[in-house]
Every structure is written in structure tokens, then in C-alpha cells.
Design a protein around this motif. Structure first.
Motif, PDB file in Angstrom:
ATOM      1  N   SER A 239       0.803  -1.198  -0.165  1.00 17.96           N
ATOM      2  CA  SER A 239       0.045  -0.034   0.056  1.00 17.96           C
ATOM      3  C   SER A 239       0.722   1.108   0.044  1.00 17.96           C
ATOM      4  O   SER A 239       0.295   2.358   0.055  1.00 17.96           O
ATOM      5  CB  SER A 239      -0.889  -0.019   0.975  1.00 17.96           C
ATOM      6  N   HIS A 240       2.053   1.047   0.081  1.00 12.20           N
ATOM      7  CA  HIS A 240       3.001   2.303  -0.049  1.00 12.20           C
ATOM      8  C   HIS A 240       3.481   2.171  -1.381  1.00 12.20           C
ATOM      9  O   HIS A 240       3.909   1.094  -2.063  1.00 12.20           O
ATOM     10  CB  HIS A 240       4.169   2.186   0.824  1.00 12.20           C
ATOM     11  N   PRO A 241       3.462   3.327  -2.289  1.00  9.01           N
ATOM     12  CA  PRO A 241       3.881   3.376  -3.667  1.00  9.01           C
ATOM     13  C   PRO A 241       5.221   3.185  -3.950  1.00  9.01           C
ATOM     14  O   PRO A 241       5.702   2.442  -4.892  1.00  9.01           O
ATOM     15  CB  PRO A 241       3.680   4.749  -4.159  1.00  9.01           C
ATOM     16  N   GLN A 242       6.075   3.310  -2.955  1.00 12.76           N
ATOM     17  CA  GLN A 242       7.556   3.061  -3.233  1.00 12.76           C
ATOM     18  C   GLN A 242       8.212   2.666  -1.758  1.00 12.76           C
ATOM     19  O   GLN A 242       9.022   3.426  -1.129  1.00 12.76           O
ATOM     20  CB  GLN A 242       8.425   4.436  -3.634  1.00 12.76           C
ATOM     21  N   PRO A 243       8.048   1.576  -1.560  1.00 11.49           N
ATOM     22  CA  PRO A 243       8.411   0.900  -0.352  1.00 11.49           C
ATOM     23  C   PRO A 243       9.975   0.576  -0.364  1.00 11.49           C
ATOM     24  O   PRO A 243      10.373  -0.537  -0.058  1.00 11.49           O
ATOM     25  CB  PRO A 243       7.579  -0.105  -0.040  1.00 11.49           C
ATOM     26  N   GLU A 244      10.815   1.309  -0.484  1.00 12.40           N
ATOM     27  CA  GLU A 244      12.357   1.127  -0.918  1.00 12.40           C
ATOM     28  C   GLU A 244      12.952   0.893   0.265  1.00 12.40           C
ATOM     29  O   GLU A 244      13.945  -0.015   0.370  1.00 12.40           O
ATOM     30  CB  GLU A 244      12.935   2.305  -1.673  1.00 12.40           C
ATOM     31  N   ASN A 245      12.775   1.645   1.432  1.00 16.09           N
ATOM     32  CA  ASN A 245      13.780   1.324   2.697  1.00 16.09           C
ATOM     33  C   ASN A 245      12.785   0.880   3.820  1.00 16.09           C
ATOM     34  O   ASN A 245      11.941   1.780   4.117  1.00 16.09           O
ATOM     35  CB  ASN A 245      14.535   2.533   2.999  1.00 16.09           C
TER      36      ASN A 245
ATOM     37  N   HIS B 237       9.999  -8.311  -1.768  1.00 19.78           N
ATOM     38  CA  HIS B 237       9.165  -7.773  -2.185  1.00 19.78           C
ATOM     39  C   HIS B 237       9.652  -6.762  -3.512  1.00 19.78           C
ATOM     40  O   HIS B 237      10.763  -6.113  -3.495  1.00 19.78           O
ATOM     41  CB  HIS B 237       8.350  -6.723  -1.496  1.00 19.78           C
ATOM     42  N   PRO B 238       9.245  -6.653  -4.780  1.00 20.63           N
ATOM     43  CA  PRO B 238      10.329  -6.385  -5.603  1.00 20.63           C
ATOM     44  C   PRO B 238      10.400  -4.883  -5.720  1.00 20.63           C
ATOM     45  O   PRO B 238      11.259  -4.284  -6.171  1.00 20.63           O
ATOM     46  CB  PRO B 238       9.183  -6.445  -7.114  1.00 20.63           C
ATOM     47  N   ALA B 239       9.552  -4.200  -5.108  1.00 18.11           N
ATOM     48  CA  ALA B 239       9.724  -2.529  -4.940  1.00 18.11           C
ATOM     49  C   ALA B 239      10.869  -2.310  -3.679  1.00 18.11           C
ATOM     50  O   ALA B 239      11.283  -1.106  -3.527  1.00 18.11           O
ATOM     51  CB  ALA B 239       8.350  -1.933  -4.582  1.00 18.11           C
ATOM     52  N   VAL B 240      11.073  -3.221  -2.839  1.00 18.24           N
ATOM     53  CA  VAL B 240      12.078  -3.052  -1.833  1.00 18.24           C
ATOM     54  C   VAL B 240      13.294  -3.093  -2.053  1.00 18.24           C
ATOM     55  O   VAL B 240      13.831  -3.980  -2.832  1.00 18.24           O
ATOM     56  CB  VAL B 240      11.670  -4.112  -0.409  1.00 18.24           C
ATOM     57  N   LYS B 241      14.109  -2.170  -1.690  1.00 18.36           N
ATOM     58  CA  LYS B 241      15.694  -2.200  -2.102  1.00 18.36           C
ATOM     59  C   LYS B 241      16.379  -2.473  -0.979  1.00 18.36           C
ATOM     60  O   LYS B 241      17.340  -3.143  -1.077  1.00 18.36           O
ATOM     61  CB  LYS B 241      15.982  -0.667  -2.572  1.00 18.36           C
ATOM     62  N   ASN B 242      15.852  -2.082   0.098  1.00 20.93           N
ATOM     63  CA  ASN B 242      16.874  -2.509   1.516  1.00 20.93           C
ATOM     64  C   ASN B 242      16.023  -2.817   2.786  1.00 20.93           C
ATOM     65  O   ASN B 242      15.092  -2.103   2.992  1.00 20.93           O
ATOM     66  CB  ASN B 242      17.760  -1.251   2.257  1.00 20.93           C
ATOM     67  N   GLY B 243      16.238  -4.001   3.357  1.00 15.38           N
ATOM     68  CA  GLY B 243      15.594  -4.222   4.591  1.00 15.38           C
ATOM     69  C   GLY B 243      16.454  -4.223   5.761  1.00 15.38           C
ATOM     70  O   GLY B 243      17.526  -5.119   5.785  1.00 15.38           O
ATOM     71  N   THR B 244      16.252  -3.372   6.901  1.00  7.97           N
ATOM     72  CA  THR B 244      17.210  -3.516   7.868  1.00  7.97           C
ATOM     73  C   THR B 244      16.668  -4.038   9.255  1.00  7.97           C
ATOM     74  O   THR B 244      15.283  -3.569   9.465  1.00  7.97           O
ATOM     75  CB  THR B 244      17.481  -1.807   8.258  1.00  7.97           C
TER      76      THR B 244
ATOM     77  N   CYS C 139      17.141 -17.816   6.055  1.00 10.17           N
ATOM     78  CA  CYS C 139      17.523 -17.418   4.670  1.00 10.17           C
ATOM     79  C   CYS C 139      17.505 -15.882   4.323  1.00 10.17           C
ATOM     80  O   CYS C 139      18.431 -15.696   3.436  1.00 10.17           O
ATOM     81  CB  CYS C 139      16.708 -18.159   3.575  1.00 10.17           C
ATOM     82  N   ALA C 140      16.795 -15.122   4.891  1.00  8.35           N
ATOM     83  CA  ALA C 140      16.749 -13.481   4.809  1.00  8.35           C
ATOM     84  C   ALA C 140      17.956 -12.978   5.026  1.00  8.35           C
ATOM     85  O   ALA C 140      18.108 -11.945   4.563  1.00  8.35           O
ATOM     86  CB  ALA C 140      15.421 -13.191   5.523  1.00  8.35           C
ATOM     87  N   PHE C 141      18.607 -13.659   6.225  1.00  7.82           N
ATOM     88  CA  PHE C 141      19.833 -12.787   6.497  1.00  7.82           C
ATOM     89  C   PHE C 141      20.983 -12.610   5.737  1.00  7.82           C
ATOM     90  O   PHE C 141      21.511 -11.775   5.538  1.00  7.82           O
ATOM     91  CB  PHE C 141      20.359 -13.595   7.852  1.00  7.82           C
ATOM     92  N   GLU C 142      20.876 -13.513   4.727  1.00  8.45           N
ATOM     93  CA  GLU C 142      22.083 -13.742   3.436  1.00  8.45           C
ATOM     94  C   GLU C 142      21.562 -12.772   2.335  1.00  8.45           C
ATOM     95  O   GLU C 142      22.193 -12.853   1.399  1.00  8.45           O
ATOM     96  CB  GLU C 142      22.395 -15.005   3.110  1.00  8.45           C
ATOM     97  N   ASP C 143      20.432 -12.384   2.185  1.00 11.23           N
ATOM     98  CA  ASP C 143      19.751 -11.892   0.915  1.00 11.23           C
ATOM     99  C   ASP C 143      20.714 -10.189   0.750  1.00 11.23           C
ATOM    100  O   ASP C 143      21.059  -9.721   1.760  1.00 11.23           O
ATOM    101  CB  ASP C 143      18.250 -11.230   1.082  1.00 11.23           C
ATOM    102  N   THR C 144      20.881 -10.308  -0.432  1.00 10.94           N
ATOM    103  CA  THR C 144      21.829  -8.853  -0.694  1.00 10.94           C
ATOM    104  C   THR C 144      20.957  -7.449  -0.228  1.00 10.94           C
ATOM    105  O   THR C 144      21.517  -6.501  -0.127  1.00 10.94           O
ATOM    106  CB  THR C 144      22.196  -8.979  -2.176  1.00 10.94           C
ATOM    107  N   LYS C 145      19.783  -7.827  -0.303  1.00 10.08           N
ATOM    108  CA  LYS C 145      18.956  -6.332   0.273  1.00 10.08           C
ATOM    109  C   LYS C 145      18.976  -6.387   1.702  1.00 10.08           C
ATOM    110  O   LYS C 145      18.516  -5.239   2.283  1.00 10.08           O
ATOM    111  CB  LYS C 145      17.468  -6.647  -0.143  1.00 10.08           C
ATOM    112  N   SER C 146      19.557  -7.313   2.778  1.00 12.98           N
ATOM    113  CA  SER C 146      19.283  -7.204   4.087  1.00 12.98           C
ATOM    114  C   SER C 146      20.431  -6.909   4.780  1.00 12.98           C
ATOM    115  O   SER C 146      21.783  -6.891   4.315  1.00 12.98           O
ATOM    116  CB  SER C 146      19.084  -8.779   4.361  1.00 12.98           C
ATOM    117  N   GLN C 147      20.287  -6.135   5.708  1.00 16.41           N
ATOM    118  CA  GLN C 147      21.208  -5.696   6.703  1.00 16.41           C
ATOM    119  C   GLN C 147      20.668  -6.168   8.176  1.00 16.41           C
ATOM    120  O   GLN C 147      19.564  -5.584   8.665  1.00 16.41           O
ATOM    121  CB  GLN C 147      21.450  -4.269   6.860  1.00 16.41           C
TER     122      GLN C 147
END
Ligand code: SAM
Length: 276
Positions: free
Chosen positions: A72-78, A96-103, A124-132
């Protein structure tokens, strides 16, 4: 001999599972942690005797706490996740395809380690390149950052121990500041049947600060009463309105369920309207 594990969901009711194996029991600096195997739900993580997640029904909570806001957010990037050390919410956010970083900011390193050791489908999420992944107090973290996240998800334990302040007005004020001008906050806000006071505390706390506040529901078998609530505070966008229709690979969330989840039973509307 049969071994049964009981979570006392209130002083008057318990939820019991037949356990086949005890995999870990330890006292961390923050809480009592255990991992057991159960016949019905597979592996189960408990903190201070309360069920946090199980292999068989984790998808409901993790999809619902993540995808409603991300869609429901148009640009949920961070996206910032406070708590959620098992990794399930992070997994849903970063796919989610619109997410760039998940901290992920989790206070207890032992929860992250337990997930790595026993819950590979979450970890498995901890190793994702978008994850911190950061091991620190989420309350301190939001005080020290400003205007940098599109979505904040509070995937906390119930308001006991290190999570008490995560339900406070001052915490919600700091989250408001850490969000960008069109940001959204999502919190897990407990069971309307067993803990209506926690539902009110979260809803009223958020409604006192955010221009738009809405509550939605999901059915989670291992959580108290099965009926679970989430509350969204939004600075700009209506969380009921879909900006993305991403529901690929979901087992509970769908784009149609998104809208339906905001249609509340009368008793829940009354809890949030009347403060009863
Ligand atoms: N889905 C779960 C539930 O509602 O039962 C929540 C699970 S998640 C494992 C909750 C996490 O919040 C725990 O690992 C706990 O250590 C973390 N937590 C509690 N207080 C915190 C704080 N102040 N900062 C960061 N993490 C915190």
C-alpha cells in the motif's frame, strides 16, 4: 512418555502442544529462549514461554505484517524492522520487488542464532543482498535516525521485558521522526479476545500521532485465541488501497484478502472506538 509444552496465554487459559524433542533451552541476557519440535507445528521458538513462531504457521504472521504495508506504499524502498530476530518478516520484506533495503534491528543476538541453527526457511533472509542485520536496541536506533525509512515494522514480543517501551507513546513519536514524510508504521497489536487492552494501547498510541490509523486482522493458529491484530499508522497513504498487487508465492496473503483484512468484526471495532 508423552511430553506436552504449555504456553499460559492468560492466567486462565493454556495452549498445549505435544513435543517430540527439546532442541535448545537457554537464558539469554534478555529473555528465556527455547526451541522444541512439536508434532503438530514442527519446530517452535518460544521466548519467556510464549510462542514466537512455528515452522508450520509462521507464514501467516510474516506475510501479513509485511505485505500489507509494502503493497500500500507506492515506493517501499527502505524498510526498517524492529525485533523480528527469527528473520521471517525480513524474508517477506526483501522478496517484495519494490523494496531495495531491509534493515533488521534485533536486541538479542541469540534469537538470530537460534533461527540460523533451527529455522533455515526464516534465516535465509539474513543472507539476502538487500538485507542488513544489526544487533542493538530498536528503541535507541529510532532515536538516533531521522527521516530515512518508508516503512517501519515493529515485530516485537508482547509488552513485557525488553519490548515494554516498544508500545509507548514516546517510541511511536520517535518512529514518526525516523519515517519519511509519506511513511508508514506497522505493529503487531495482539489478540482482541484475550488482550483488548494491548490492542487499545497500540491503536490509541499510534492514532495520537499518525494522521491515519487502521487495524487489520489475521488468523494465526498458534497465537492467543487465533485471532491476531496489526495496526498501521500512515502519514499519507491509505493502507487499504493497493499500490502494488504483489502476492507471488504467498500462502495466506492475497490482494483480495488485503482489503478484507480491514473489515472488522463488531467487537474489534468497539474495542478501538470505545476504548473498552
Ligand atoms: N512474531 C512474534 C510474536 O508476536 O510472537 C515476535 C517474534 S520476534 C522473535 C520478537 C523479537 O523482538 C524478539 O526476538 C526480541 O528479542 C525482540 N525485541 C524485543 N525488544 C526489542 C528491542 N527493544 N529492540 C529490538 N528488538 C527487540
Amino acid at each position: 512418555m508423552e511430553l506436552w509444552v504449555t504456553e499460559y496465554q492468560t492466567p486462565a487459559i493454556g495452549f498445549s502442544c505435544k513435543s517430540t524433542e527439546t532442541l535448545r533451552v537457554e537464558q539469554t541476557p534478555f529473555q528465556h529462549l527455547s526451541v522444541i519440535n512439536t508434532e503438530q507445528f514442527g519446530k517452535m521458538l518460544l521466548l519467556d514461554g510464549m510462542v514466537m513462531t512455528t515452522e508450520k504457521d509462521e507464514f501467516v504472521y510474516h506475510e501479513m505484517i509485511s505485505l500489507v504495508a509494502c503493497n500500500s506504499h507506492p515506493q517501499p524502498e527502505n524498510v526498517l524492522i524492529i525485533g523480528g530476530g527469527d528473520g521471517g518478516t525480513l524474508r517477506e520484506v526483501v522478496r517484495h520487488p519494490a523494496v531495495k533495503n531491509g534493515t533488521l534491528v534485533e536486541i538479542d543476538e541469540r534469537v538470530v542464532q537460534a533461527s540460523r541453527d533451527f529455522f533455515p526457511s526464516l534465516a535465509c533472509a539474513f543472507e539476502d543482498t538487500k538485507s542488513q542485520v544489526l544487533i542493538e536496541d530498536g528503541i535507541k536506533y529510532v532515536k538516533e535516525h531521522k527521516n530515512c525509512y518508508d516503512i517501519v515494522i515493529v515485530d516485537s514480543t508482547d509488552p513485557v521485558g525488553p519490548a515494554v517501551e516498544l508500545f509507548s507513546k514516546s517510541f511511536y513519536e520517535n518512529v514518526f521522526e525516523v519515517l519519511k514524510d509519506d511513511g508508514m508504521l506497522v505493529v503487531q497489536s495482539d489478540s482482541p479476545y484475550y488482550h483488548p487492552n494491548v490492542v487499545q494501547m497500540a491503536y490509541n498510541g499510534i492514532a495520537g500521532i499518525f494522521p491515519l490509523t487502521k487495524l487489520y486482522l489475521a488468523n494465526i493458529p498458534t497465537y492467543p485465541s487465533g485471532l491476531w491484530s496489526f495496526t498501521i499508522g500512515s502519514k499519507k497513504y491509505d493502507p487499504e488501497k493497493l499500490m502494488h498487487e504483489y502476492d507471488d508465492g504467498c500462502r495466506y496473503y492475497t490482494r483480495n484478502l488485503h482489503r478484507a483484512a480491514f473489515n472488522l468484526p463488531a467487537l474489534v471495532s468497539k474495542i478501538i472506538a470505545n476504548g473498552e
